[in-house]
Design a protein around this motif. Structure first.
Motif, PDB file in Angstrom:
ATOM      1  N   SER A 224      23.751 -17.202   4.335  1.00 42.32           N
ATOM      2  CA  SER A 224      23.785 -18.630   4.649  1.00 42.32           C
ATOM      3  C   SER A 224      23.476 -19.478   3.428  1.00 42.32           C
TER       4      SER A 224
ATOM      5  N   LYS B 108      23.357 -24.302   2.437  1.00 37.88           N
ATOM      6  CA  LYS B 108      23.593 -23.517   3.638  1.00 37.88           C
ATOM      7  C   LYS B 108      24.916 -23.905   4.293  1.00 37.88           C
ATOM      8  N   LYS B 109      25.518 -22.933   4.947  1.00 39.54           N
ATOM      9  CA  LYS B 109      26.661 -23.232   5.800  1.00 39.54           C
ATOM     10  C   LYS B 109      26.138 -23.999   7.002  1.00 39.54           C
TER      11      LYS B 109
ATOM     12  N   ASP C 219      19.343 -28.128   6.214  1.00 34.58           N
ATOM     13  CA  ASP C 219      20.110 -27.382   7.209  1.00 34.58           C
ATOM     14  C   ASP C 219      20.630 -28.354   8.257  1.00 34.58           C
TER      15      ASP C 219
ATOM     16  N   HIS D 283      26.481 -24.657  10.176  1.00 35.21           N
ATOM     17  CA  HIS D 283      27.142 -24.259  11.421  1.00 35.21           C
ATOM     18  C   HIS D 283      26.842 -25.237  12.543  1.00 35.21           C
TER      19      HIS D 283
END
Length: 954
Positions: free
Chosen positions: A568, A414-415, A392, A417
């Motif tokens: 996600s 996962k995105k 992440d 962000h």
């Protein structure tokens, strides 16, 4: 000690692992900030606190202070913060560890860094100072604008910040990091440009960078500005430093010998894995990556996507293409965020990168020196650093300070962000391959077999769903079974998706689709895993949050957070207010459910949710109609509610396949009562907009379940509705047989509603066979049942149908009377659909009587109501009447417009006679307007329709 409170900016609290600066009101945050500032120092009197909080320190403000303190106490207790406000006669203070406050931690860190630098450990000092300066997120005590707050910022906070920055630059200069030092001086420290200490540091940095010719000009400018502002000459020690720098030349940096410095000895591709033999597609994404790399030589690119989607293969393929063109060298680290037992540590990552750069990390004693050496090496060339399989953003962000001189490509399930928002990363989601790309891939692997069986080939392409891992597994599996037909293979894999999930695991269980999904599953929390498994029970592909709530019995907030986690990780995809789970993922999730009692209860709750949502939709559209019997069925608390008719029809339309899947699932799980009730509840919501096949399929399943439930009334009612649906579809023979059975069964069961409906639809069969007397006799029998029950809806419906038969017989006055009575009854019960049908019939009666004006008026009213009810059948018939009436009056544009509307609706409803009538109007208008080519196209369509009715006519 972990930082729990921040006052270097808006006063923030660590809540659930993240800092929140929106808690409480501004005065509460300001009060807590002052107490945190003095934590461990002293107690503040009421007068002192009032001056900190309010510019007006009147007695009234001091009286308000106690209320503010009480409110802050309650707020902190409610949040569960590890701090307590105490009060005594001496004043107020906060029971808290000062080291948990960012400002106190910052001041201690400056002292520690100074000690490290004094002992020669400049790298340790730099790391500590960079970390602590990162704590400054804004103006200290930003919630306060009083004189004490301004004095603190000017006299305490700003000097402390500048001292940290001065020491950071000193350590950078000591290690020869001249470029970084100059960037700090000309960046965040530029406001103190006439500070003699800063001037000396800048001259040293310029000298170290070999820019000695700039030193004198800079010094002269400083001396002039210093004299104007201070009124004195430049301090003597600054002048001596200037002279010494000019005399000594450029300082040199000692670089330890930890390995070869010849860049040519370093492999161009580092540890980059070999590219795949079968890389296909992704042309657009490859272009995007090229553009990003050309845009800037450093920065972060983030690739995210589902398990097996080909993120790593894409990263490796692009890195090999970029080497030597967009970048000089490539370094690669498998972070093992998902597929390994444990993600790599920072030390392991730094060691791996140094090894690829030809540096023996073990020869460098401290971690900070290894990081410094890594950054030194990366600064010499254009490097692409591939960080593959990151867990992440929180895991990756600390690593970026090691490689900030390079272009970094990060892949993750996962995105990311955090990297996007905080580090400005360019983000690209790796989507499934399109069907054409999958087709070309499989064709290249299976050669002529793929072309010989085109239907089976398409099924295999559909099975792959654009996921490269699935494509590779199916292609390999098919290649090893050269004697098996592709049709047989496709049937085998379609019949049981679990077979596909486990393919490829004969010699390595980790190579299967199931294993790839398992890595993502293990990254979820136990609650998220529970939701994921239960979603495997959902029979359709798309679902909303209400379905997830019914499966779990959780609160909406809890479900929303768990769904966000699944999204996600690309286990679930989100689109607006709906979610989608791929068939393979759903099959895998369902297989991980082990407790049958839990799954049975969840399946029942889900069936309740769909049924009661359907009931509410039906009630919204048809508020006067009775629902199927619901004895023993408790309302679902998660069922959908609807804002109006349009919302209800939109729900039914979007959920066609899900409603069919839910009915089939209820039937297959023995919930037959749910199945036939759902079918009889929502079929008209599907029929009216023209989704006839879905309505028929739903009622067919419902009839099977009604038989299994051994409920004669349910069988009769479902049989009657299925007969009505078939009649709408033009399948008159089968409809007649079903309706005759329904009439007999309803009479035996003494079910007046079902009996009436079956009689009425049977009479419609007779009317369409032109047996008008038989139709009227049956309609009158149905009317007697409705009248005896005092059911206005059914009375109106039957009278409208009687009027239709009378119109066909030429009895226009009787027809008009019955039609107006039908409208009256439908208006009384608020049945908009019944009104629309009756108005359409009245328009036809007026047209038959030669009154085009009234015919048009009634038809327009019917069309309006039909559009509100999404009733395409009524809309088609009403629009045709408007078009014909317009043609009678030579209103050509209106005739053309409504003729086309009628043709479209009639085509969707499979009303061939209506479509023929509409096209005839359109052709006539086009001919009169001189558009002969368009009219000829209309005549070709007419021939096709007439051929469907009578092939000999073609």
């Amino acid at each position: 000690m972990t930082i729990q409170f921040k006052i270097l900016g808006t006063t923030s609290l660590r809540i659930n692992g993240t800092f929140d600066d929106t808690w409480g009101k501004r005065q509460e945050r300001g009060l807590l900030g002052v107490l945190l500032l003095e934590a461990g120092e002293r107690r503040l009197t009421r007068d002192e606190l009032a001056r900190w909080i309010w510019a007006d320190d009147s007695g009234r403000r001091r009286r308000n202070l106690q209320q503010l303190v009480s409110r802050l106490k309650r707020t902190l207790e409610g949040i569960g913060v590890p701090a307590e406000v105490r009060t005594s006669k001496a004043g107020h203070w906060l029971e808290v560890d000062p080291e948990s406050v960012d400002f106190h931690h910052f001041r201690r860190a400056i002292r520690t860094a100074a000690e490290a630098a004094d002992s020669g450990a400049h790298l340790d000092a730099i790391g500590l100072l960079e970390e602590t300066l990162g704590m400054w997120t804004g103006t200290p005590l930003a919630d306060l604008e009083t004189e004490p707050a301004r004095n603190f910022r000017q006299s305490v906070a700003r000097p402390a910040e500048m001292e940290a920055r001065f020491r950071l630059v000193d350590s950078r200069l000591a290690l020869g990091q001249f470029a970084d030092a100059l960037a700090d001086i000309d960046g965040p420290m530029a406001a103190d440009g006439v500070n003699p200490r800063l001037v000396v540091q800048r001259m040293r940095a310029l000298g170290g960078l070999g820019r000695a010719t700039e030193i004198s000009g800079y010094y002269v400018h400083f001396a002039q500005e210093y004299r104007e502002l201070v009124g004195e000459d430049v301090p003597e020690w600054v002048r001596r430093e200037h002279d010494a720098l000019l005399a000594s030349g450029t300082p040199q940096v000692r670089v330890m010998s930890d390995g070869p410095d010849d860049e040519d000895e370093i492999p161009v591709l580092g540890d980059l894995p070999a590219g795949s033999w079968s890389f296909h597609g992704r042309a657009e994404l490859l272009d995007d990556l090229n553009d990003a790399a050309r845009e800037r030589p450093t920065g972060v690119i983030a690739l995210d996507g589902a398990a097996g989607i080909g993120k790593s293969a894409l990263a490796v393929h692009w890195a090999r293409r970029a080497a030597g063109d967009l970048v000089d060298r490539v370094l690669y680290v498998d972070l093992q965020g998902y597929h390994g037992k444990n993600p790599l540590t920072e030390d392991e990552i730094v060691g791996t990168l140094l090894s690829q750069l030809g540096v023996v990390a073990e020869r460098i004693p401290s971690k900070d020196m290894r990081v410094h050496r890594l950054r030194q090496k990366l600064a010499r060339r254009r490097y692409l650093v591939v960080l593959d399989d990151a867990k992440d953003s929180q895991y990756v962000r600390p690593l970026l300070r090691f490689v900030r001189e390079s272009l970094v490509l990060v892949t993750s399930r996962k995105k990311l962000h955090g990297l996007i928002h905080l580090d400005g990363a360019r983000s690209f989601e790796v989507p499934p391959l399109d069907a054409a790309e999958v087709f070309r891939w499989l064709r290249s692997e299976l050669h002529s077999r793929f072309l010989v069986e085109p239907h089976a080939a398409k099924r295999l392409v559909d099975l792959c769903a654009g996921i490269p891992l699935v494509v590779r597994i199916i292609a390999q599996h098919a290649s090893t079974r050269s004697r098996q037909s592709l049709a047989s293979l496709a049937e085998e894999l379609h019949a049981d998706r679990r077979v596909l999930l486990r393919l490829g695991g004969n010699d390595d269980e980790g190579a299967t689709i199931e294993a790839a999904l398992g890595c993502s599953y293990r990254a979820l929390t136990p609650a998220q895993q529970t939701l994921f498994r239960l979603l495997g029970l959902y029979p359709g592909r798309e679902f909303d949050s209400g379905a997830a709530e019914s499966l779990t019995q959780w609160e909406p907030t809890e479900v929303g957070q768990a769904l966000d986690a699944l999204v996600s990780l690309h286990l679930v995809e989100r689109s607006s207010d709906r979610y989608e789970m791929h068939d393979l993922i759903r099959t895998c999730a369902a297989g991980w459910n082990s407790d049958r009692s839990i799954t049975a209860a969840a399946t029942r709750r889900l069936a309740d949710y769909v049924l009661w949502s359907g009931l509410r939709a039906r009630e919204t559209v048809f508020p006067t109609r009775s629902a199927p019997p619901l004895d023993g069925f408790r309302p679902s608390p998660w069922a959908r509610t609807f804002t109006g008719v349009e919302d209800a029809f939109r729900w039914a339309g979007r959920n066609q396949s899900e409603l069919l899947a839910a009915a089939a699932d209820a039937r297959d799980n023995g919930l037959h009562g749910h199945c036939w009730r759902l079918a009889n509840t929502v079929w008209e919501l599907l029929r009216l907009p023209g989704w006839m096949d879905a309505a028929k399929q739903l009622l067919t399943m419902g009839l099977d379940s009604a038989h299994e439930d051994d409920d004669a009334r349910a069988v009769a009612g479902t049989m009657g509705n299925l007969g009505s649906c078939l009649l709408w579809m033009g399948e008159r023979g089968e409809a007649r047989a079903l309706l005759q059975k329904a009439i007999l069964m309803a009479g035996d069961a003494e079910d007046l509603a079902v009996h009436h409906g079956a009689l009425q639809n049977f009479a419609r069969c007779e009317a369409e066979s032109q047996n008008y007397e038989g139709a009227l006799s049956t309609y009158n029998e149905a009317l007697g049942i409705a009248s005896a029950a005092g059911d206005r809806y059914r009375i109106g419906s039957t009278k409208r149908r009687i009027a239709e038969v009378q119109r066909r017989q030429g009895k226009l006055d009787d027809a008009a009377m019955n039609c107006r009575e039908a409208i009256f009854h439908h208006e009384k019960v608020g049945d908009s659909q019944g009104q629309a049908d009756a108005l359409t019939e009245l328009a036809l009666i007026c047209k038959a009587g030669g009154d085009s004006t009234m015919s048009r008026e009634y038809a327009l009213r019917a069309l309006h109501l039909g559009e509100l009810m999404r009733d395409k059948g009524t809309c088609g018939r009403a629009a045709l009447v408007v078009a014909q009436s317009a043609l009678d009056k030579a209103f050509l544009n209106e005739g053309l417009r409504y003729g086309r509307i009628a043709a479209e609706h009639c085509e969707q409803m499979r009303d061939i006679d209506g479509e023929i009538g509409a096209i005839e109007v359109v052709i006539t208008v086009l001919q009169r307007k001189g558009r002969h080519e368009a009219a000829a196209e209309g005549r070709r369509r007419l021939r096709e329709l007439r051929a469907d009715i009578d092939p000999l006519s073609a």
